[in-house]
Write an enzyme that holds these catalytic residues in place. Structure first.
Site, mmCIF file in Angstrom:
data_model
loop_
_atom_site.group_PDB
_atom_site.id
_atom_site.type_symbol
_atom_site.label_atom_id
_atom_site.label_comp_id
_atom_site.label_asym_id
_atom_site.label_seq_id
_atom_site.Cartn_x
_atom_site.Cartn_y
_atom_site.Cartn_z
ATOM 1 N N HIS A 169 35.947 85.835 54.077
ATOM 2 C CA HIS A 169 36.505 84.842 53.150
ATOM 3 C C HIS A 169 35.541 84.547 52.004
ATOM 4 O O HIS A 169 35.949 84.443 50.849
ATOM 5 C CB HIS A 169 36.835 83.545 53.888
ATOM 6 C CG HIS A 169 38.220 83.531 54.453
ATOM 7 N ND1 HIS A 169 39.341 83.572 53.665
ATOM 8 C CD2 HIS A 169 38.668 83.481 55.740
ATOM 9 C CE1 HIS A 169 40.423 83.540 54.434
ATOM 10 N NE2 HIS A 169 40.045 83.492 55.695
ATOM 11 N N GLN A 218 36.993 86.200 59.509
ATOM 12 C CA GLN A 218 36.647 84.928 58.879
ATOM 13 C C GLN A 218 35.474 85.093 57.926
ATOM 14 O O GLN A 218 35.400 84.443 56.877
ATOM 15 C CB GLN A 218 36.299 83.899 59.960
ATOM 16 C CG GLN A 218 36.591 82.468 59.576
ATOM 17 C CD GLN A 218 38.050 82.249 59.227
ATOM 18 O OE1 GLN A 218 38.943 82.865 59.791
ATOM 19 N NE2 GLN A 218 38.303 81.384 58.264
ATOM 20 N N GLU A 278 37.452 74.986 62.691
ATOM 21 C CA GLU A 278 38.764 75.180 62.074
ATOM 22 C C GLU A 278 39.611 76.100 62.951
ATOM 23 O O GLU A 278 40.748 75.794 63.277
ATOM 24 C CB GLU A 278 38.593 75.780 60.683
ATOM 25 C CG GLU A 278 39.898 76.087 59.977
ATOM 26 C CD GLU A 278 39.693 76.873 58.681
ATOM 27 O OE1 GLU A 278 40.646 76.936 57.889
ATOM 28 O OE2 GLU A 278 38.602 77.439 58.489
ATOM 29 N N HIS A 279 39.052 77.258 63.317
ATOM 30 C CA HIS A 279 39.732 78.210 64.207
ATOM 31 C C HIS A 279 38.905 78.353 65.487
ATOM 32 O O HIS A 279 37.693 78.566 65.419
ATOM 33 C CB HIS A 279 39.861 79.585 63.562
ATOM 34 C CG HIS A 279 40.561 79.580 62.235
ATOM 35 N ND1 HIS A 279 39.879 79.514 61.034
ATOM 36 C CD2 HIS A 279 41.883 79.639 61.920
ATOM 37 C CE1 HIS A 279 40.755 79.530 60.040
ATOM 38 N NE2 HIS A 279 41.982 79.603 60.543
ATOM 39 N N HIS A 287 54.026 31.242 57.355
ATOM 40 C CA HIS A 287 54.438 32.175 58.405
ATOM 41 C C HIS A 287 55.061 31.392 59.576
ATOM 42 O O HIS A 287 56.109 31.779 60.125
ATOM 43 C CB HIS A 287 53.237 32.988 58.900
ATOM 44 C CG HIS A 287 52.854 34.106 57.992
ATOM 45 N ND1 HIS A 287 52.352 33.914 56.748
ATOM 46 C CD2 HIS A 287 52.909 35.456 58.176
ATOM 47 C CE1 HIS A 287 52.098 35.079 56.171
ATOM 48 N NE2 HIS A 287 52.436 36.047 57.024
ATOM 49 N N ASP A 311 47.116 83.034 60.639
ATOM 50 C CA ASP A 311 46.957 82.978 59.183
ATOM 51 C C ASP A 311 48.235 83.399 58.468
ATOM 52 O O ASP A 311 48.481 82.968 57.331
ATOM 53 C CB ASP A 311 45.814 83.895 58.744
ATOM 54 C CG ASP A 311 44.485 83.173 58.729
ATOM 55 O OD1 ASP A 311 44.458 81.964 59.014
ATOM 56 O OD2 ASP A 311 43.454 83.822 58.428
#
Length: 887
Positions: A715, A712, A781-782, A874, A815
């Site tokens: 990235h 990670q 996220e992970h 209504h 991934d």
């Protein structure tokens, strides 16, 4: 230029003191009875040595005076200057620059010769008006000529400058003398020294204009005036005249002349955006002014921006200082800056931590990054103590004006490498032992000894307060205002100019000349190695299988007899998928976005991806596009690609929803489009930097843990990497740290890892309960579970984008090819968003069907509620059916 001569600062009125402090130069008389070392702190202050003081001064005493911060020292006569600095035995002339010296010419005999001689040794030559009166009519003209012939100052300090002649006015009617002497030469090449007690607050404007030789070729005698703040940022352009200058000096505020109203313009009188005046300067041609002010309120411009030259935000150090000052007054509750203001111990620790990281930084980019961190915490300390950026700059200027210099040695506790690194040395020795134990290479050992270990920061929950633990949950603050300001013109240009704008931006940002903006299906299948095609095929099959399983049948529920409710799904017709390019080739993203769109049954699947240098699509991405049934590919990236899908162009089809990850510009463009009703487009989710959180217990395998953290971290520099260590031993932690360093050195993207890993952290927790409590609050996220019987703990996960269970479930599989989707919520959005799935590309429609009996049973309830809300139509829609009148 008007130079006030101050005999006794305390005897002046507050208005005069404030006014003369706004002038470029002041001259103080120094004597044993009038000591004020604080005067040297202000830029522009000179000191003239009184006769009684000069008789006892030596070179060290002279340097001591200049070290107080004075711009320069003025000798009472030429003889004093010669004997002190330019005698045969003196070395002071080589120590003290000419720019710091001034002298008074008092002897009537051979006065021009003395002026000529003095001009070779000093930068400021002063002659009293009484001396001029005894000389020939052309004396002043000749004096100016001699000073000019002496040339520019010695430029050893790279500051430049020229010598100046000043006339000291000793008669009471100073304005009259100035008016008489100012026209004596054709150029503004001499100044006027006036006793401060002779300056009236009512005539200071006129005196300033005449003594500065100000001239104007504009109607009404107006002077162009540039207004700047204390950091020399230009705020705007205005006009001044004698009246407005006097009012500004008198009030200590920004006051100008309004050409429209033909009167005084007191800045901020109605808007509240007032200005405190700090300086008034005249340009070299004596026809323009510069006002230095502190701007209050929203800003200078009538458009509510700080500057008339565009831009609401201040940037860099001055912008940070201003932001911190506003945070001190009203910091958002729970903000990190507020915490620093309230916790001096934490602030001290952060300053020392960032200083160490700056010292250990190696690459230029890393040094810049760490220096920015240190400046943030240092300025926070200053603002917390009531110190402003202008105070810091004033001290820098004062130190620059010092003549004597310190040796520059560090204090003893920092000077010795052995003393300095006692604690760090012990840690380093421990790491080296672990390096040997885990068979790390000799290159890594060398790097470790040189202090270049790639390591995470480390914390222990037992040593942290709740406030400190909460701070670890915070992601870096993203100031989107600057990104939005850059993206908006791009989006607007594409919306207006279509393909033409896309081509121009692609040339500008990607250096690619496009022949066509869009290619349409059917695409030519690219020639790829069979190994690559097989990998993409298997990934495609797994992803498709998992996402097909997410399709659900129509939901039908009879909520009561005769009342049937259903929910059924329909695909979003036109979807745009953004597949990033940049530093990596990402066919996996094309699959992760394209497969669920294909499974959902979207009629049009448009992919946008940056082209290669030859203008073609990356072959692996093109192959994935063929697999997912894409209908068009846009050869563009960035904000321009997002804008083209949101609004459509001559060749780009407009879409109904945009999905996919990207950098800050892509994210900003997606948010802009979603908020624009003219675009009528939705997006998948907000996005931030990629992130992973690993929970590891004693059964973890250090090499596996390190590999997941690094997968990670590579990235980007802003990737968020967190390790929660459940009661791990020091030995186990050292092994993980060593593996991070060793594996990182083998990575092609190690330079990125060197930036992201030091900003990441390991948090030691004492129990599984504590680990999951922190993880759910962080909402990663992970989430990777390096735990014994990890599957048993999945039910405890409340917030995460995707979970990787056990020692043999690396994040990489998710991934690429396990089947789950890798487009996931980041930045804590996993608390409220799901990752991309089949449902992302579906919309759900509900229906209801009532029988006569069903309406008869339900109708009274509906009518009652309609009456409560006073919606008669209504109520009537039910009543008219129940009446039986139209059966």
């Amino acid at each position: 230029m008007l130079i006030p001569k101050v005999l006794d600062l305390n005897s002046l009125s507050p208005e005069i003191s404030r006014a003369i402090n706004c002038l470029p130069t002041r001259l103080f008389v120094s004597s044993p009875s009038n000591e004020d070392a604080g005067r040297g702190k202000q830029q522009g202050n000179w000191v003239i040595l009184a006769d009684e003081e000069f008789s006892s001064i030596d070179i060290d005493g002279l340097i001591s005076i200049l070290d107080q911060g004075y711009e320069g020292v003025i000798f009472p006569n030429t003889k004093a200057l010669e004997s002190t600095l330019f005698s045969d035995s003196s070395t002071a002339s080589s120590v003290i620059p000419q720019s710091r010296l001034g002298v008074v010419v008092t002897t009537e005999d051979d006065s021009l010769d003395q002026i000529k001689s003095s001009a070779q040794k000093a930068s400021l030559i002063i002659i009293p008006d009484t001396l001029i009166q005894t000389q020939a009519d052309n004396f002043l003209v000749e004096a100016v000529k001699l000073v000019n012939e002496a040339g520019l100052l010695d430029n050893k300090t790279n500051e430049g400058g020229s010598r100046r002649l000043a006339i000291e006015i000793t008669t009471p009617d100073v304005l009259k003398v100035v008016e008489q002497l100012a026209p004596k030469t054709t150029k503004a090449e001499f100044d006027f020294i006036v006793n401060a007690s002779s300056i009236s607050i009512d005539n200071i404007g006129e005196l300033f204009v005449k003594s500065s030789h100000l001239n104007s070729d504009r109607p009404g005698g107006l002077f162009t005036t540039v207004v700047c703040d204390q950091q020399n940022e230009c705020l705007g352009l205005v006009y001044s005249n004698t009246t407005s200058i006097g009012e500004s000096l008198k009030s200590g505020q920004g006051v100008y002349w309004s050409r429209k109203q033909q009167g005084l313009w007191r800045k901020g009188l109605t808007s509240g955006a007032t200005q405190t005046l700090y300086g008034v300067n005249v340009d070299c041609d004596s026809d323009a002014l510069k006002f230095v002010v502190e701007q209050h309120g929203v800003g200078f411009c009538h458009f509510n921006t700080r500057s008339c030259f565009g831009g609401q935000q201040r940037h860099g150090i001055s912008g940070l200082a201003r932001l911190l000052e506003s945070r001190k007054e009203s910091a958002p509750e729970g903000s990190y800056t507020q915490r620093l203001f309230n916790d001096p111990k934490l602030l001290k620790a952060k300053i020392m931590e960032e200083a160490e990281e700056l010292c250990e930084a190696t690459s230029g980019e890393e040094v810049a990054w760490e220096a920015a961190d240190l400046l943030y915490f240092a300025l926070t300390k200053c603002v917390a103590s009531g110190v402003r950026l202008s105070d810091i700059e004033s001290n820098l200027d004062r130190k620059h004006r010092k003549i004597s210099r310190r040796p520059g040695n560090a204090k003893p506790k920092w000077e010795s490498q052995q003393q300095n690194g006692r604690e760090n040395g012990a840690k380093r020795l421990k790491v080296e032992e672990e390096i040997v134990r885990t068979s790390i290479t000799s290159d890594s050992i060398k790097a470790a000894k040189e202090g270049e270990i790639i390591r995470m920061r480390s914390y222990d929950t037992q040593e942290l307060s709740e406030t400190e633990k909460n701070a670890l949950l915070q992601r870096p603050i993203i100031d989107s205002s600057e990104i939005i300001s850059r993206v908006t013109p791009i989006v607007n240009a594409v919306r207006k100019e279509g393909d033409k704008a896309i081509r121009e931006f692609t040339t500008k940002f990607d250096n690619v000349q496009l022949n066509e903006v869009v290619i349409r299906a059917p695409f030519q299948v690219p020639d790829l190695p069979e190994k690559v095609k097989a990998a993409i095929d298997q990934a495609y099959n797994n992803i498709k299988k998992f996402h097909e399983a997410q399709l659900s049948d129509t939901l039908t529920v009879e909520t009561m007899p005769g009342v049937k409710c259903t929910r059924f799904s329909r695909p979003i017709e036109r979807v745009g998928l953004y597949v990033p390019g940049g530093t990596a080739v990402l066919p996996s993203t094309a699959l992760m976005l394209g497969v669920p769109a294909q499974v959902a049954g979207c009629r049009e699947i448009v992919i946008a991806t940056p082209p290669r240098k030859d203008g073609s699509v990356v072959p692996e991405v093109l192959y994935a596009a063929v697999k997912v049934g894409a209908t068009a590919i846009i050869l563009a990236g960035g904000a321009q690609a997002v804008a083209s899908m949101a609004y459509g162009t001559e060749t780009v089809p407009k879409v109904d929803k945009i999905c996919g990850p990207g950098n800050q510009y892509v994210t900003a463009a997606k948010m802009l489009a979603q908020n624009d009703t003219a675009a009528m487009v939705s997006i998948d989710m907000p996005a931030g930097p990629s992130e992973v959180l690993v929970i590891a217990d004693s059964t973890c395998i250090p090499a596996f843990v390190a590999s997941d953290l690094l997968s990670q971290a590579e990235h980007g520099p802003d990737s968020q990497v967190v390790l929660l260590a459940i009661d791990l031993s020091d030995e186990k932690l050292a092994q993980i740290e060593a593996q991070i360093h060793e594996q990182a050195l083998r990575l092609p993207r190690v330079d990125i890892v060197r930036q992201s890993i030091p900003k990441s952290y390991c948090l030691k927790v004492s129990s599984i309960d504590e680990a999951f409590e922190f993880s759910n609050a962080y909402a990663p996220e992970h989430l990777i579970l390096h735990m014994d019987n990890a599957e048993n703990y999945v039910p405890r996960v409340d917030n995460a984008g995707s979970v990787f269970v056990g020692h043999y479930s690396p994040e990489s599989c998710g991934d690429y090819a396990s089947g789950t989707n890798h487009t996931l919520p980041t930045y804590g959005f996993a608390r409220m968003y799901s990752g991309v799935n089949t449902g992302t590309f579906l919309k759900h429609i509900t229906s209801q069907q009532l029988t006569r009996d069903g309406l008869k049973d339900l109708g009274p309830t509906v009518m009652t509620l309609a009456e409560v809300e006073e919606l008669e139509a209504h109520r009537n829609a039910v009543a008219i059916r129940l009446s039986g009148q139209y059966d």
